[in-house]
Write a protein that holds these residues in place. Sequence first.
Motif: not given
Length: 253
Positions: A10-21, A66-68, A230-234
């Motif tokens: 969860r921590r990892r995902h919240t981190d990545v997701y919050s950085r998406v523009d 889906s989440d972003i 996720e980071w690569e996708y970001l």
Amino acid sequence: MGVIADIIFRRRHTDVYSRVDKERLPRHVAVIMDGNGRWAKRRMLPRSAGHRAGVERVRTIVRMSSDIGVKYLTLFAFSTENWKRPADEVGTLMKLLLEYLAKELDELNEKNVRIRTFGDLSKLPEKVKAEIDRAVKTTEQNTGLTLNMAINYGGRSDIADAVRRIVADGLRTDEIDEACISRYLSTAGEPDPDLLIRTSGEMRISNFLLYQLAYAEFYFTDTLWPDFDEWEYLKALDCFARRDRRFGGIGGK
Ligand code: IPE
Ligand code: IPE
Ligand code: MG
């Protein structure tokens, strides 16, 4: 999943997701998932292990899309040319496709994901066809992410098929324009891809969505598909967010 693993996840995902523009998110992302074989080879594993690891990344990227709030995700799972591979590899790919759909259907349905397929399914094994059918029917009313799985798909055959159906429908020549052709392609009713991602360092389309990619932004990475997390996708989304799309005009950035 264990409690600790769940917290880390969860921590990892919240981190990545919050950085998406979110303001500059592509509506439609298309992906040529390439490099499974080389990933396995580097580890002295059989190619099938690479494909298996690749499925994990399908899970990751579908979930994140889906989440972003990406609206359409098109994954190139099997090309019309991939039948040239040894029969056991084709068999593995079919089996993994079946397993993926069987295992993920409930979660995808809960996430309001609508599953569609592009390509000629008639040549697929019966079991695979049945599972695809079930996935498509179960999710057809969903309104979240549309997940297009391109299976036995080729961009040229998509166009040839559209032409055949236009002729069969008896359309007059003055009715045939670009929008009309779009309505006869697999992507009918969907916007063209904004972003095309290809992993593994190859810089070619390999007969993917030829007509639809006219103005897509291309993102190539050397990362092999089983390492595309996720980071690569970001990174790909970030890169897209910084592009100046001019569509033949003079731009506005
Ligand atoms: C992509 O990985 C998977 C499919 C084409 C189905 P590859 O199997 O093409 O992997 P490489 O290109 O041989 O490394
Ligand atoms: C494209 O990858 C097809 C899929 C990812 C399904 P390939 O590995 O088949 O493409 P080429 O042969 O390198 O062009
Ligand atoms: Mg390849």
